[in-house]
Write a protein that holds these residues in place. Sequence first.
Motif, short mmCIF file in Angstrom:
data_model
loop_
_atom_site.label_atom_id
_atom_site.label_comp_id
_atom_site.label_asym_id
_atom_site.label_seq_id
_atom_site.Cartn_x
_atom_site.Cartn_y
_atom_site.Cartn_z
N HIS A 101 -5.25 8.12 10.82
CA HIS A 101 -4.28 8.17 9.74
C HIS A 101 -3.10 9.01 10.19
CE1 HIS A 101 -2.82 7.84 5.69
NE2 HIS A 101 -3.94 7.26 5.29
N GLU A 102 -1.91 8.64 9.79
CA GLU A 102 -0.74 9.43 10.18
C GLU A 102 -0.91 10.89 9.79
OE1 GLU A 102 3.11 7.04 9.24
OE2 GLU A 102 1.36 5.99 8.42
N ALA A 154 -7.76 1.27 9.24
CA ALA A 154 -7.83 0.17 8.28
C ALA A 154 -7.19 -1.05 8.93
CB ALA A 154 -7.10 0.54 6.99
N PRO A 155 -7.83 -2.24 8.78
CA PRO A 155 -7.37 -3.42 9.51
C PRO A 155 -5.90 -3.78 9.28
CG PRO A 155 -9.51 -3.82 8.56
CD PRO A 155 -9.06 -2.48 8.04
N GLY A 156 -5.37 -3.45 8.09
CA GLY A 156 -3.98 -3.79 7.83
C GLY A 156 -3.01 -2.65 8.08
N TYR A 157 -3.48 -1.56 8.61
CA TYR A 157 -2.66 -0.36 8.79
C TYR A 157 -2.09 -0.39 10.22
CZ TYR A 157 -1.77 4.77 8.36
OH TYR A 157 -1.23 6.02 8.31
N GLN A 158 -0.94 -1.04 10.36
CA GLN A 158 -0.41 -1.32 11.70
C GLN A 158 -0.09 -0.03 12.47
OE1 GLN A 158 -0.78 -4.10 13.18
NE2 GLN A 158 -1.46 -5.08 11.29
N ARG A 159 0.47 0.94 11.78
CA ARG A 159 0.82 2.18 12.47
C ARG A 159 -0.42 2.83 13.08
NH1 ARG A 159 5.72 3.52 13.70
NH2 ARG A 159 6.39 3.32 11.52
N LYS A 169 -3.11 1.34 13.96
CA LYS A 169 -3.57 0.51 15.09
C LYS A 169 -2.68 0.72 16.31
CE LYS A 169 -6.05 -3.28 13.35
NZ LYS A 169 -6.06 -4.68 12.88
N ASP A 170 -1.39 0.93 16.08
CA ASP A 170 -0.49 1.27 17.20
C ASP A 170 -0.95 2.57 17.86
OD1 ASP A 170 1.02 -0.93 16.51
OD2 ASP A 170 2.67 0.21 15.61
N ASN A 191 5.96 -2.74 25.90
CA ASN A 191 6.98 -1.73 25.70
C ASN A 191 7.38 -1.58 24.24
OD1 ASN A 191 7.73 -0.53 28.29
ND2 ASN A 191 8.10 -2.66 28.87
N ALA A 192 7.31 -2.68 23.51
CA ALA A 192 7.81 -2.65 22.14
C ALA A 192 7.04 -1.63 21.28
CB ALA A 192 7.71 -4.04 21.52
N THR A 193 5.71 -1.67 21.37
CA THR A 193 4.90 -0.77 20.55
C THR A 193 5.18 0.69 20.91
OG1 THR A 193 3.20 -2.45 20.33
CG2 THR A 193 2.53 -0.18 19.92
N HIS A 194 5.30 0.94 22.20
CA HIS A 194 5.56 2.33 22.63
C HIS A 194 6.95 2.79 22.21
CE1 HIS A 194 2.01 2.99 25.39
NE2 HIS A 194 1.87 1.74 24.98
#
Length: 829
Positions: free
Chosen positions: A563-564, A600-605, A607-608, A745-748
Motif C-alpha cells: 500500500h502506498e 489488491a488486483p485492481g490497485y495498479q500503483r 502492482k507497479d 521504462n514506462a512503469t519506472h
Amino acid sequence: MSTSADTTAPPLSPLPHDTEGLKQSIRDAMVRFVGKDPKQATQRDWLDATSFAVRERMIERRLLTRRQFDAEDVKRVYYLSMEYLIGRMLEANLRNTGILDETREALAQLGQDYDEIVAWEDDAALGNGGLGRLAACILESLATQGYPGFGYGIRYEYGMFRQQFEPYRQVEHPDNWLRYGNPWEFPRAERKYPIRFYGEVVEHHRNDGSVHYSWEDGEQILAMAYDYPTAGYGRRNVNNLRLWGAKATRDFDLRYFNEGDYIRAVADKSQSESISMVLYPNDATAIGKELRLKQEYFFVAASLHDILDRHTELGYTLDDLPHQVAIQLNDTHPAIAVAELMRLLMDRHGLHWARAWELCRQVFAYTNHTLMPEALETWPVDLMTRVLPRHMQIIYRINHEFLEMVRRRFPGDEERLKRLSLIDEEGGRNVRMAHLAVVGSHQINGVAALHTELLKQTLFADFYQLWPERFVNVTNGVTPRLWMIQANPELTEFLGEKIGHDWQYDLERLRALEPWVADPELQQKFQQVKRKNKERLATLVRERTGIRIRTDVLFDVQIKRIHEYKRQLLKLLHVIELYNRIRDGENVPPRVVIFGGKAAPGYQRAKDIIQVINEVADVINHDPQVGDRLKCVFIPNYEVSAATVIIPAADLSEQISTAGFEASGTGNMKLALNGALTVGTLDGANIEIRDAVGEDNIFIFGMTESEVVAHRARGEVPEAMLAGRPALSRTVEMIEQGYFTCDDNATHAELGHYLRHQDPFFVLADYPAYREACERADALYAQPECWNTAALTNIARMGYFSIDRTVRDYAEKIWDATPEPVAPKRNGG
Ligand code: B1N
C-alpha cells in the motif's frame, strides 16, 4: 413396549490422548474415512487421516463445552467478521488440544514425517490482512481464556488469491482451498436459513391503527451453516466458528421449469450460490459492488437469525437479550446488522420501535479499523433500496430519530446535521455505514491509542461530542500460541528453560527474562536460535525464488499488504542507495532485505511497486560486484504459513507507514515478540511498542502525525526534498531513467514522476530520517552484545501485546462477559 426415543446426551468418554491411542485413531481413520490401506496412502491421505483423528477429539470437547454453557446461563459473545485469516489448521489444533508431540510420534511410528504431512494443508486464507488475522487471533484467545465467544463469517469457496510474479509483476491465481474437501468442517444441513434480496415492502394497517410492515417477494437464497471447532490452548474449552455457505433453494426458479427450460434453471442455480464464492481481495478499501453488499447482508442475516433462534431455544425472552448476548461488529462490513436486528425485532417479533432500538444499542458494539477515506463503506441509496428495501426504510427512520435528537441539542446547526447524517447527500445519495454502526452501538473502539484519539478528533468528532462515553480504545494484540510457540519452537524452548512456561497463558510473565537480557550465555543461545530460524527461512527463499541468501547477516523484513501509505517505496529507496554505495566501493554492512505481501488486483500503483521491487532485486542479486553483501528478495504469496517462517528469522522489523495512517498494525507486534528490533514511525501501535520496550530498544524516525498534517498544509512540491541530497536524487533518477528495467521504462518513469511530483505519503520528506534510523540499526548490529540485549529486552517487554489482554479489554470495557472454563475431567482428555 416403549416407543419413546432415547434423547439423553451420550456420556463422552474421552478418546485416548497418548501416542498409542492416536496411532490407532489415525490408522482407523485411514480405513474408515479416507478409505485406503496405509500401504496405498499418499501424504495427503495421511494429512486427512491425522486431521480426522484430531477432529474426533476436538468435537468431544466441543460438545462438553456447549453442554456446560447451555446449563450455566452464560452471556455469549458473537464476533461478526467478513474475514478470518486462519492459516493451516492441523498444527494449530494439535497444539491447542495438547497432543502435538504424541501425534508427531504416532506418525513417526507409522513411517510418516510429521513436517512433510502438515505442509500439504492449504492455508485457510479467508481474509486479506491484519483485520482478518486479528479476527482469527481473537477466536483463539476466546477459547483459550474460556469465554463463550463465537465467530460468524462466510465460507468463501475461494480465499485470498495466490500471488505469482510473471516474471516481475503480480499475477493472481484463484485459491481453491476446498478443492479436496475439508476435514475440519461440520456441514449442518439442518441449519439453513432463507435470505431474501430485492422484493418490496408491504404495509399492513391494523384495526388498532398501528402499521405493520412485511418484506415480500424478490429472491431467496439459503444460508447453510458450516462449523469449525476452535480449541483453546491448555484448556478443554472448544468454541465454534460458524461460516455460512450459499445454497440455492430447492424449488429454484420454478418459472423456467414451467417453461420447460430445465437446463437453464439448473445452470442459474450456480448464480445464486455465487454469493459465498469468493473473498474480495481488497484491504483497507471499500468496493461498492452489489455482490459485496449481498455478501454482507447474507452472512449478517443468517447469523442474527441463528443468534435469536439459539436465544429463544435456550428459553430466554427478548428482554433478556442484553444480558445474554453481545455482538461485536468487525469494522462496518457487518453494520447492516443494526437494521436487520431492528427488522427482526419489529416485523417478526412485534416490538415497538423504541424498545427494539434500546435492545439493539445494548447488544451491538463496533470496532473501527481505519481512517482512510477510501475504506469507509458507503452504499448508494438506490442500490440499498433495490437490494434491501425494508432496511433502507429502517435506516431512514433511524436517521430521522437520530437527527431529531441532534436538532434538540444543537438547534439551528444545519451543517452539523449534514455531517452527522447517516445519508451523505453530496455527490449522489449514499448510506454511511460507519454512521449506522456508531449510532447503533453502545461502544465504539479504535485499535490502538493514537488511532482511537484520531477517531475522536477527526472521523467521529461530532459523534464524540454527542457521546464521549461511548468511545474506547482496545489496542490490538497477537496470539503467542501461533506467533511464538508454533512459529518459533526453538525460542519457546529457550524461554522455557530460563523462565518456565507461565508466559504461554500470561504473556506479561516474559518480564522474568529481563534480569538475564545481558547474560552472555543466554545471548549466545538466542543467537543460535535466530541463526537456525534464518536457515529455515533461507530454505524457504531458495525453494520459492531460487535465490541463495547467507544467514550470518542482518535480516531486514517488511511483510504486509502493499500500500502506498505503508511505504514499501521508502525501503526500496534505501535498498537502491545501499546498492550504489557498494558499487562506489564503500564498505556497507551486509544485509538481506526481505519483502512479502500482496496488492489488491485492481490497485495498479501497488502492482507497479511490486514490479519495480522485483526488477531492482533482480539487478542487485545478479551483480557480481555486489556478491552476497546485499540481497533483496520478494517472497511470493505471503500468507500465514509463510509468516510463521519469516517472522522468527527477522532482525529488523520495518513499520514505516506515514504517521496517522496505520490504525494499529499487528505484524509489528509479532516481529518484536520474536526478537526483531523495530525501525518505525510514531504510527499506530508502534507508539505503544516504543513505550513498552523503551526508546533505546527501537529505532523511531520521521514525522509525527501532527508534523505530517503541518507538512501537508505547507504544500511543498516533493521534488524540493531532493535539493542538497545527492544520494537520494541519484536513486530517484535511476528509477525514472529505467536503470533497473530492460523492457518497461514506462512503469519506472511513471513511478519516478510520482515520487517527484505527487508523493502523497511523504516518502521523500521522511527519507533522510529513515536512512539515519537504518544506520543506527547497522551500528547497533555491529555490536552483537548490545543488539542482543535490545532484542531480548523487546521479547521481555512485549507482554502487553498478547491478544489475551486485548480480549479481556473487550470483555471488560465492552461485552461485560466473563470466562467460563470447562472443568477438567478426572481421567484426562
Ligand atoms: O486492520 C488491522 C490493523 O492492524 C491495520 O492497521 C489496519 O490497516 C487493518 C476493508 C480493511 N483496516 N481496514 C482494513 C480490510 C478489508 C477490507 O475489505 C478494510 N484492514 C485494516 C487490525 O486492526
